[in-house]
Design a protein around this motif. Structure first.
Motif, short mmCIF file in Angstrom:
data_model
loop_
_atom_site.label_atom_id
_atom_site.label_comp_id
_atom_site.label_asym_id
_atom_site.label_seq_id
_atom_site.Cartn_x
_atom_site.Cartn_y
_atom_site.Cartn_z
N ASP A 59 27.70 28.84 40.57
CA ASP A 59 27.95 30.18 40.01
C ASP A 59 28.92 30.97 40.88
O ASP A 59 28.78 32.18 41.09
N ALA A 60 29.93 30.28 41.38
CA ALA A 60 30.90 30.93 42.27
C ALA A 60 31.78 31.92 41.51
O ALA A 60 32.05 31.77 40.33
N ASN A 61 32.21 32.95 42.25
CA ASN A 61 33.20 33.89 41.73
C ASN A 61 34.33 33.97 42.74
O ASN A 61 34.41 33.19 43.68
N LYS A 62 35.23 34.94 42.54
CA LYS A 62 36.40 35.06 43.41
C LYS A 62 35.99 35.26 44.86
O LYS A 62 36.54 34.62 45.77
N ARG A 63 35.03 36.11 45.10
CA ARG A 63 34.58 36.37 46.47
C ARG A 63 33.96 35.12 47.09
O ARG A 63 34.24 34.77 48.23
N GLN A 64 33.13 34.42 46.31
CA GLN A 64 32.44 33.25 46.84
C GLN A 64 33.42 32.14 47.20
O GLN A 64 33.20 31.39 48.16
#
Length: 273
Positions: free
Chosen positions: A53-58
């Motif tokens: 469930d990664a996003n830009k920050r992760q």
């Protein structure tokens, strides 16, 4: 291949689970990077695995974790990206390998996919290092996040299982299993792994995995662990039956073509348990 082109390229390696994507990264390190004698403190290539469930920050956090940043969670998106760029520049990084990129498509809204696509674009725009993305077929959705990301994908590789109708692919599969068998015996892990060279085992394993080398390797490793647990000196098809029965969900399998070998197991070990 010269990595630092202008603008920096994006490489994608996508395919079903078990098609040896992660093995490519491992082999690249073992066969090429270790021979380059990197100077102390320099790291032309680095890899990281994208969190679920990664996003830009992760993506930035995962990269900083791999780059051994002392506090990878500290700062906003821009601050994290600047630290990635600074460390990469200091270590003279030319290529970043991002594995499990399909984790960005877990969100039904597509927001995660778009944000990570944007992060990848911004990393490339710094002009410091290129990126190679590894993931399942679902990961192709990252190219829907923006035209610029899609246009940057200079090299796209789509992996699949080997073709049972191809003599070349069959030979490759045989050699792959033979290499694994030889390695087990030479390292003294088991006295014999000759079953991996038997046509019956070869055929069943090819059928079980659809010719996917990565999945075949995982099943073989699990089977060796079963043999060791049972105190066996010889790897047997029955060990494959147990390993697959235990790990159907892990391997993403719905059937066990080795199951018939369970009848040959001694009763005190509980068959497939």
């Amino acid at each position: 291949m010269t990595i630092k082109a202008s603008p920096l390229p994006l490489i994608s390696v996508f395919g079903p689970s078990g098609t040896a994507k992660s093995h490519i990264i491992k082999t690249y390190y073992e066969e090429f990077c270790v021979k380059e004698n990197w100077a102390k403190g320099k790291r032309p290539v680095f890899d990281f695995e994208l969190s679920v469930d990664a996003n830009k920050r992760q993506l930035q956090v995962d990269a900083l974790t791999s780059l051994r940043d002392p506090d990878p969670e500290k700062g906003n998106d821009s601050a994290l990206r600047r630290r990635v760029s600074k460390i990469a520049a200091d270590q003279e990084i030319e290529l970043g390998l991002a594995d499990e990129i399909q984790h960005v498509v877990a969100s039904d809204t597509g927001k995660s996919t778009n944000s990570v696509g944007d992060a990848v674009k911004k990393i490339l725009n710094t002009g410091i290092f290129s990126m190679a993305l590894f993931g399942t077929d679902k990961a192709t959705r990252i190219f829907e996040s923006g035209e610029e990301v899609a246009q940057r994908a200079d090299w796209r590789f789509e992996l699949s299982g080997l073709d049972s109708e191809s003599q070349k692919d069959r030979t490759l599969f045989i050699e792959f299993l033979r290499t694994f068998s030889t390695g087990i015996e030479q390292r003294g892990v088991l006295r014999s792994a000759k079953t991996l060279e038997a046509m019956e085992t070869l055929g069943n394993l090819f059928l079980q995995t659809g010719g996917r080398l990565g999945l075949s390797q995982r099943i073989m490793k699990a089977s060796v662990r079963v043999a060791l647990e049972r105190g066996a000196g010889t790897l047997l098809p029955a060990h494959f039956a147990i390993a697959i029965a235990r790990g159907k969900k892990l391997f993403g399998l719905t059937e066990n073509v080795f199951e018939d070998y369970a009848e040959k197991l001694d009763a005190e070990h509980g068959g497939l348990k």
